[in-house]
Design a protein around this motif. Structure first.
Motif, mmCIF file in Angstrom:
data_model
loop_
_atom_site.group_PDB
_atom_site.id
_atom_site.type_symbol
_atom_site.label_atom_id
_atom_site.label_comp_id
_atom_site.label_asym_id
_atom_site.label_seq_id
_atom_site.Cartn_x
_atom_site.Cartn_y
_atom_site.Cartn_z
ATOM 1 N N THR A 1 50.948 -29.458 -0.538
ATOM 2 C CA THR A 1 50.780 -29.551 -1.985
ATOM 3 C C THR A 1 50.842 -28.139 -2.573
ATOM 4 O O THR A 1 50.253 -27.212 -2.024
ATOM 5 C CB THR A 1 49.416 -30.200 -2.327
ATOM 6 O OG1 THR A 1 49.330 -31.471 -1.692
ATOM 7 C CG2 THR A 1 49.237 -30.345 -3.826
ATOM 8 N N ARG B 1 48.093 -24.023 -7.319
ATOM 9 C CA ARG B 1 48.078 -23.742 -8.757
ATOM 10 C C ARG B 1 46.684 -23.257 -9.121
ATOM 11 O O ARG B 1 45.689 -23.926 -8.855
ATOM 12 C CB ARG B 1 48.415 -24.968 -9.596
ATOM 13 C CG ARG B 1 48.483 -24.611 -11.099
ATOM 14 C CD ARG B 1 48.951 -25.756 -11.964
ATOM 15 N NE ARG B 1 47.976 -26.827 -12.082
ATOM 16 C CZ ARG B 1 46.969 -26.858 -12.966
ATOM 17 N NH1 ARG B 1 46.779 -25.859 -13.794
ATOM 18 N NH2 ARG B 1 46.149 -27.879 -13.005
ATOM 19 N N THR C 1 44.287 -31.409 -8.585
ATOM 20 C CA THR C 1 44.876 -32.712 -8.268
ATOM 21 C C THR C 1 46.128 -32.516 -7.416
ATOM 22 O O THR C 1 46.785 -31.475 -7.504
ATOM 23 C CB THR C 1 45.300 -33.491 -9.539
ATOM 24 O OG1 THR C 1 46.368 -32.801 -10.175
ATOM 25 C CG2 THR C 1 44.133 -33.706 -10.492
ATOM 26 N N PRO C 2 46.494 -33.531 -6.626
ATOM 27 C CA PRO C 2 47.733 -33.433 -5.847
ATOM 28 C C PRO C 2 48.966 -33.319 -6.754
ATOM 29 O O PRO C 2 49.914 -32.621 -6.427
ATOM 30 C CB PRO C 2 47.778 -34.735 -5.054
ATOM 31 C CG PRO C 2 46.386 -35.250 -5.030
ATOM 32 C CD PRO C 2 45.738 -34.747 -6.297
ATOM 33 N N GLN C 3 48.929 -33.971 -7.905
ATOM 34 C CA GLN C 3 50.069 -33.924 -8.814
ATOM 35 C C GLN C 3 50.216 -32.563 -9.482
ATOM 36 O O GLN C 3 51.330 -32.087 -9.698
ATOM 37 C CB GLN C 3 49.932 -34.998 -9.915
ATOM 38 C CG GLN C 3 49.884 -36.405 -9.398
ATOM 39 C CD GLN C 3 48.514 -36.812 -8.838
ATOM 40 O OE1 GLN C 3 47.494 -36.183 -9.100
ATOM 41 N NE2 GLN C 3 48.509 -37.870 -8.041
ATOM 42 N N GLY C 4 49.115 -31.932 -9.813
ATOM 43 C CA GLY C 4 49.153 -30.656 -10.515
ATOM 44 C C GLY C 4 49.016 -29.449 -9.619
ATOM 45 O O GLY C 4 49.229 -28.331 -10.049
ATOM 46 N N GLY C 5 48.664 -29.654 -8.363
ATOM 47 C CA GLY C 5 48.442 -28.556 -7.426
ATOM 48 C C GLY C 5 46.966 -28.221 -7.317
ATOM 49 O O GLY C 5 46.132 -28.750 -8.056
ATOM 50 N N TYR D 1 38.201 -31.905 -5.020
ATOM 51 C CA TYR D 1 38.987 -33.133 -4.973
ATOM 52 C C TYR D 1 38.668 -33.949 -3.718
ATOM 53 O O TYR D 1 38.399 -35.149 -3.784
ATOM 54 C CB TYR D 1 40.482 -32.795 -5.020
ATOM 55 C CG TYR D 1 41.365 -34.013 -4.903
ATOM 56 C CD1 TYR D 1 41.645 -34.803 -6.019
ATOM 57 C CD2 TYR D 1 41.918 -34.380 -3.681
ATOM 58 C CE1 TYR D 1 42.452 -35.926 -5.915
ATOM 59 C CE2 TYR D 1 42.717 -35.498 -3.571
ATOM 60 C CZ TYR D 1 42.985 -36.270 -4.685
ATOM 61 O OH TYR D 1 43.777 -37.385 -4.572
ATOM 62 N N THR E 1 51.449 -23.007 -0.773
ATOM 63 C CA THR E 1 51.076 -24.415 -0.714
ATOM 64 C C THR E 1 49.783 -24.565 0.072
ATOM 65 O O THR E 1 49.360 -23.641 0.766
ATOM 66 C CB THR E 1 52.160 -25.257 0.002
ATOM 67 O OG1 THR E 1 52.296 -24.783 1.347
ATOM 68 C CG2 THR E 1 53.492 -25.191 -0.712
#
Length: 168
Positions: A59, A62, A67-71, A80, A144
């Motif tokens: 992932t 960020r 979140t996994p979607q936003g990093g 999380y 990542t």
């Protein structure tokens, strides 16, 4: 089993800097509850936390991400995973995480415990221990979520200690 494929497919992992991990993210609110709960996570919750963390390898990093979607940043990854697995709300900063939970000796470490890194006794980075001296973390901008060993020279020189998360 996604976590097994992720774990087994990892090749050599580059070591990166810890940009931004120790500071309060822009979206974190001051005054988040930092009071530890009364009991440690169960062994089952701890194992599930390590499996959840391994499933997130790859992932994107960020700053301030949770979140996994936003990093993720390092503390966002921890928050999380523990919220999903055990309904635990860890503090949102590395400094607070480094004082949260119970200190654990290396000889009592289990999967799901926290690994704290820094310099001069000041925590700047954290990850989730998955066993065999390995941990999952979100190390730096442009990187990542990855898996490293606490015995790698870079991490061994910065290891401060271990913490056991507390259950809500």
């Amino acid at each position: 089993m996604l976590y097994r494929r992720t774990f087994l497919s990892l090749g050599p992992i580059a070591i990166a800097g810890l940009a931004g991990c120790a500071t309060r993210p822009r979206d974190a609110s001051p005054g988040l509850a930092e009071t530890p709960a009364p009991s440690a996570m169960t062994d089952e919750q701890a194992l599930e936390a390590s499996l959840q963390a391994m499933a997130l390898v790859g992932t994107p990093y960020r700053y301030g991400g949770n979140t996994p979607q936003g990093g993720f940043d390092c503390s966002g990854l921890i928050v999380y995973v523990y919220r999903r697995v055990a309904g635990i709300a860890p503090p949102r900063t590395v400094r607070a995480i480094s004082e949260w939970g119970q200190p654990i000796a290396a000889s009592h470490l289990r999967s799901g415990d926290l690994v704290i890194f820094g310099g001069g006794g000041v925590a700047t980075h954290a990850g989730i221990h998955i066993g065999q001296s390995r941990f999952v973390h979100a190390p730096s901008t442009g990187g990542t979520v990855r898996l490293n060993s606490v015995h790698e020279r870079y991490w061994a020189a910065r290891l401060i200690g271990y913490r056991r998360p507390l259950n809500a």
